[in-house]
Enzyme design. Structure first.
Site, PDB file in Angstrom:
ATOM      1  N   ALA A   1      74.075 -40.440 -29.865  1.00 60.32           N
ATOM      2  CA  ALA A   1      75.410 -40.099 -30.374  1.00 60.32           C
ATOM      3  C   ALA A   1      76.050 -41.345 -30.971  1.00 60.32           C
ATOM      4  CB  ALA A   1      76.259 -39.559 -29.240  1.00 60.32           C
TER       5      ALA A   1
ATOM      6  N   CYS B   1      68.518 -38.671 -47.534  1.00 61.59           N
ATOM      7  CA  CYS B   1      67.829 -37.408 -47.237  1.00 61.59           C
ATOM      8  C   CYS B   1      68.669 -36.413 -46.458  1.00 61.59           C
ATOM      9  CB  CYS B   1      66.537 -37.703 -46.488  1.00 61.59           C
ATOM     10  SG  CYS B   1      65.334 -38.542 -47.521  1.00 61.59           S
TER      11      CYS B   1
END
Ligand code: UDX
Length: 440
Positions: free
Chosen positions: A259, A267
């Protein structure tokens, strides 16, 4: 066609340059083409035009071997190769979620009229489902030889690990329409297949979708844990401990559960948006509507980071010296495309802060894209006199920061760890007001 086909690689960006050099490493003779003369000149001179660990060494080794050359001439490429890999970029279109297929179209339209013998053209670029069928039509229309065939072979390499991911991929995916096309691809990847690498042979649409589905899954995994970080922030929970605990379930796994400031790069962000755009065209937008949420969760982490810093400077960035550690979208890369770090830095700059950025590799690219920000050449320089420090890309150099040493350089002991890589207790003990994403 020979057992060891001659290879061309069209487009020498992150994907193409790596693919070209790695194919030589695997024993093939390779010609790389780019329409950008400066890229070709740089590669010919042995200089990789971007930062990718291990690639410059391999490029140097193989330029010397004489089995690798670079050109701007499609004629030369068509003359030389039996298998042509199209590796050009498919960026997000301006003003739309859809992928811009201009470079793919142009590569196929330039190459096809020159194909006078039976060869295989292989699309590697990440494209919306349906593109391969259209490109086969372009070939059928323009190639003088009727036996030219198309295959689709998506690439899953990660920047920073591009050489390893290309030489020893998790799998090869071959989207083909004939046994001949499959046999050519098997010949082109023989050394990799001999390592026991799984080969998935499928149709065009599935091959195109494998890539966007894989990237959508990865993006979803990151946004899932970042959504949990939001909930942790509201409950006093610690997302790092939470991720560690759920990751121990091997159905979930620990990977891609870090996180923090979220995903960026060339991408994941544009691939999920292009997928939404294509699914909408196909009338199945509901099937991927969760990807809009994945995108929104990701972008909210950037806003949250700006807010955490703002809280630490008592609600006003004006005139505050803000040291930003990291500009690349991730460590071991100089790629700043859709970089969360630079997005945060420029937002804070726009709020009146005196922002100074340091990245071990990406300063030059960042300077070009954000000339309004200041840049430091070293960690010492960026920290000097800072009212607030933001760690936004987890380079190794930042992972090992010593709070005692940093405390002597900065003006005020305030730090936001945007990647959850530092030990909160150690920094608090050293006197820092320490904030992180999804952690108390
Ligand atoms: C990705 C895919 O991993 C690769 O298979 C595909 O071919 C291209 O897209 P890449 O863009 O090089 O590769 O980066 P990746 O390592 O996947 O990281 C993407 C972003 O996600 C980075 O900004 C990274 O910081 C972020 N990330 C990754 C997280 O925020 N948390 C994680 O747990 C993992």
């Amino acid at each position: 066609m020979s057992e060891r086909p001659k290879i061309s690689v069209i487009g020498t960006g992150y994907l193409g340059a790596t693919h070209a050099v790695c194919m030589v490493e695997l024993g093939y003779d390779v010609i790389g083409l780019d329409v950008d003369e400066s890229k070709v000149a740089s590669l010919r001179a042995g200089k990789v035009p971007f930062f990718e660990p291990g690639l410059p060494e391999l490029l140097g080794k193989h330029l010397d071997s004489g089995r690798l050359r670079f050109t701007t001439s499609y004629e030369e490429v068509a003359e030389f190769a039996d298998v042509h890999f199209v590796c050009v970029g498919t960026p997000q279109q301006k003003g739309s979620y859809a992928a811009d297929l201009t470079y793919v179209e142009s590569a196929f339209r330039s190459l096809a009229p020159l194909l006078t013998r039976q060869v295989l053209v292989v699309g590697k670029s990440t494209v919306p489902a349906g593109t391969a069928v259209r490109m086969q039509e372009v070939i059928n229309e323009l190639a003088p030889c009727a036996e030219v065939e198309l295959a689709w072979n998506p690439e899953f390499l990660r920047e920073g690990f591009a050489v390893k991911d290309t030489l020893t991929p998790d799998r090869l995916v071959f989207g083909v329409h004939s046994e001949w096309a499959e046999s050519q691809l098997r010949a082109a990847f023989k050394p990799i297949i001999e390592l026991g690498t799984p080969v998935v042979v499928t149709d065009f649409a599935t091959a195109e979708l494998v890539k966007v589905a894989a990237n959508s899954f990865l993006a979803t995994k990151i946004s899932f844990i970042n959504a949990m970080a939001e909930v942790c922030e509201a409950t006093g929970g610690d997302v790092v401990a939470l991720a560690g605990a759920i990751g121990l379930d091997d159905r979930i796994g620990k990977k891609f559960l870090s996180a923090g400031l979220g995903f960026g790069g060339g991408c994941l962000p544009k691939d999920i948006r292009a997928f939404i755009a294509r699914a909408t065209e196909l009338g199945v937008d509901q099937a991927v509507s969760f990807l809009r949420e994945v995108d929104q969760i990701n972008l909210r982490r950037r806003a949250r980071t700006v807010d955490l810093g703002l809280e630490l400077v008592d609600g006003d960035y004006t005139g505050k010296r803000v040291a930003v550690l990291g500009a690349a979208f991730k460590p071991n890369s100089d790629d700043i495309r859709d970089s969360p770090a630079l997005d945060v830095a420029s937002s804070i700059g726009a709020m009146g802060a005196d922002v100074i950025v340091y990245d071990p590799e990406a300063n030059d690219n960042a300077r070009r894209a954000h000339p309004e920000l200041k840049y430091a050449d070293s960690l010492d320089e960026v920290l000097e006199g800072a009212d607030l420090t933001l760690l936004l890309t987890e380079w190794q150099e930042f992972r090992v920061l010593d709070p005692g040493v940093v405390a002597k350089k900065v003006k005020a002991l305030r730090l936001v760890d945007g990647r959850n890589i530092l030990d909160p207790a150690a920094w608090r003990e050293a006197g820092f007001a320490y904030r992180a994403l999804g952690r108390p």
